[in-house]
Design an enzyme around this catalytic site. Structure first.
Site, PDB file in Angstrom:
ATOM      1  N   CYS A 143      28.006   2.089  -3.666  1.00  8.30           N
ATOM      2  CA  CYS A 143      28.642   1.847  -2.370  1.00  8.30           C
ATOM      3  C   CYS A 143      27.903   0.744  -1.594  1.00  8.30           C
ATOM      4  O   CYS A 143      27.962  -0.408  -1.985  1.00  8.30           O
ATOM      5  CB  CYS A 143      28.730   3.151  -1.578  1.00  8.30           C
ATOM      6  SG  CYS A 143      29.907   3.098  -0.208  1.00  8.30           S
ATOM      7  N   ASN A 166      34.364   5.468  -0.157  1.00  3.27           N
ATOM      8  CA  ASN A 166      34.240   5.401   1.294  1.00  3.27           C
ATOM      9  C   ASN A 166      33.622   4.056   1.647  1.00  3.27           C
ATOM     10  O   ASN A 166      32.418   3.940   1.833  1.00  3.27           O
ATOM     11  CB  ASN A 166      33.376   6.540   1.837  1.00  3.27           C
ATOM     12  CG  ASN A 166      33.193   6.455   3.339  1.00  3.27           C
ATOM     13  OD1 ASN A 166      33.802   5.612   4.002  1.00  3.27           O
ATOM     14  ND2 ASN A 166      32.348   7.306   3.891  1.00  3.27           N
ATOM     15  N   HIS A 184      31.601   6.460  -5.451  1.00  5.24           N
ATOM     16  CA  HIS A 184      30.591   7.507  -5.295  1.00  5.24           C
ATOM     17  C   HIS A 184      30.584   8.414  -6.526  1.00  5.24           C
ATOM     18  O   HIS A 184      31.347   9.380  -6.593  1.00  5.24           O
ATOM     19  CB  HIS A 184      30.893   8.350  -4.048  1.00  5.24           C
ATOM     20  CG  HIS A 184      30.644   7.651  -2.759  1.00  5.24           C
ATOM     21  ND1 HIS A 184      29.910   8.215  -1.731  1.00  5.24           N
ATOM     22  CD2 HIS A 184      31.005   6.435  -2.316  1.00  5.24           C
ATOM     23  CE1 HIS A 184      29.848   7.376  -0.708  1.00  5.24           C
ATOM     24  NE2 HIS A 184      30.520   6.289  -1.049  1.00  5.24           N
ATOM     25  N   GLU A 223      28.572  10.660  -7.370  1.00  9.05           N
ATOM     26  CA  GLU A 223      28.010  12.003  -7.175  1.00  9.05           C
ATOM     27  C   GLU A 223      29.093  13.071  -7.059  1.00  9.05           C
ATOM     28  O   GLU A 223      28.813  14.265  -7.102  1.00  9.05           O
ATOM     29  CB  GLU A 223      27.093  12.042  -5.942  1.00  9.05           C
ATOM     30  CG  GLU A 223      27.786  12.179  -4.601  1.00  9.05           C
ATOM     31  CD  GLU A 223      28.543  10.942  -4.190  1.00  9.05           C
ATOM     32  OE1 GLU A 223      29.514  11.071  -3.421  1.00  9.05           O
ATOM     33  OE2 GLU A 223      28.158   9.832  -4.621  1.00  9.05           O
TER      34      GLU A 223
END
Length: 402
Positions: free
Chosen positions: A271, A313, A366, A368
């Site tokens: 990101c 995001n 992302h 994760e």
């Protein structure tokens, strides 16, 4: 709670009237939308949403309440929250509190019973922009009549706040004190496979947890860390996290990353860390019209041809050429050849960079997977392989003779 009106005011003068929900008062920020059908608790606690008012496109929010396991940080970071149909009560075995009570407790101003589809279409048409939510004492007298005088007064407040372009926000969300996340699971109590430094630009808690579960000792440090501080920890690699703000303002972090690359340490960025990797290599970054936010974004891995569904995001992107590898622009190819490894299938945005001559790569999304999906988790395995290979090479390198 009693029904009270609230107003969502955009900088272009568009106003949506709804019901006050969550905290009362005034909230200012850049208005964006998230397309995730689930995971609102992870969204609320993601530091990358600092200074942003988030519109949830899923109509029904709050039905799973709030639990103590899913937060991605120690607090809610969104500036404001916009939903269409809030749940009347939580109905989930993991819930500990009601979502609205949590918003009230943390002072997060929200608005409900507005047409979130119309708001989203407006943002898609005219771009993310400054906005404000006003309720309670923050509303001027006669606000329910939406007179031109009321509208103009609230728009003036909205446009008086700074824009997201040019905003340096990493220092506002980064940890103050360093901390260590030790290996977990089958690796708990054993010597770590490798040690990394994770520079916190707005890190989500699940990221170091992924690495710890793979046997990595993670030293999370503030964004203000110096390269000498990183060297003192003798890491096998460095990670730059997600985070808010304009990557063009992060001069210290970019210079820090170049020092990492110059030292030959393996690097992985996600990101904001991906955007900084792009700038460190000499590419530019630019602001997207309305960004990518949600957990259902399709990304193509150019090398394998596989499509992953990923969590995003971000409101900025890297301006790098897609196609054949080329020399990194910074300092006449100082970091060798670079290729774009991933692209977004919705709009062709660069979603990954791979350095071919140094051990470094990044992705815009992302991996994760909080709150899902899990397609990108293998990137942590890829980073661990880099770390172990570097560690072995360092341990077996012959000592210099003088």
């Amino acid at each position: 709670m009693t029904s009270e009106i609230a107003l969502l005011v955009l900088e272009d003068g568009t106003v949506f009237q709804g019901r006050a929900w969550g905290g009362r008062g005034r909230s200012l920020g850049e208005i964006v939308f998230s397309t995730g059908m689930t995971g609102y608790q992870e969204t609320l606690t993601d530091p990358s949403y600092h200074r942003q008012i988030v519109v949830m496109t899923a109509p029904h929010i709050g039905n799973t309440g709030v639990n103590d396991e899913d937060p991605e940080s120690g607090r809610i970071w969104v500036a404001g929250f916009v939903v269409r149909d809030p749940a009347r009560r939580a109905s989930n075995w993991r819930a500990r509190r009601e979502l609205e009570d949590e918003l009230v407790d943390q002072g997060i101003v929200g608005i409900a019973e507005v047409d979130t589809r119309a708001i989203t279409r407006h943002i898609r048409s005219f771009g993310a922009m400054r906005a404000g939510i006003f309720s309670g004492d923050a509303l001027p007298a006669g606000a329910e009549y939406l007179t031109d005088q009321v509208r103009d007064a609230l728009v003036r407040i909205v446009v008086d706040q700074p824009q997201m372009s040019g905003a340096a926000l990493a220092s506002e969300v980064s940890t103050v004190d360093s901390y260590v996340v030790s290996p977990t699971g089958e690796f708990q109590g054993r010597a770590p496979l490798a040690r990394i430094v994770a520079v916190d630009l707005g890190i989500k808690s699940r990221t170091p947890e992924h690495l710890a579960a793979r046997g990595i000792e993670v030293h999370v440090v503030p964004n203000s860390v110096s390269f000498a501080d990183i060297q003192a920890l003798n890491p096998d690699g460095v990670f730059f996290s997600n985070g808010p703000g304009d990557p063009s303002t992060a001069e210290h972090e970019i210079e820090l990353l170049r020092a990492v690359l110059d030292a030959g340490l393996p690097y992985f960025g996600i990101c904001f860390g991906h955007q900084l990797f792009g700038r460190a290599l000499g590419y530019g970054t630019y602001k997207l019209d309305f960004g990518h936010r949600g957990i259902n974004q399709p990304v193509k891995d150019i090398d394998s041809g596989r499509v992953q569904i990923t969590a995003h995001n971000h409101g900025f992107a890297v301006d790098a050429p897609v196609g054949e590898p080329s020399l990194s622009p910074f300092d006449s190819g100082r970091y060798g050849r670079v290729t774009v490894s991933h692209v977004g299938l919705n709009d062709g945005v660069v979603e990954g960079l791979q350095a071919l001559d140094i051990p470094a790569f990044s992705v815009q999304y992302h991996p994760e997977a909080a709150a899902g999906p899990h397609d990108g988790e293998t990137l942590f395995d890829r980073f661990v392989d880099l770390l172990i290979a570097h560690k072995k090479a360092t341990e077996t390198a012959p000592e210099e003779t003088h």
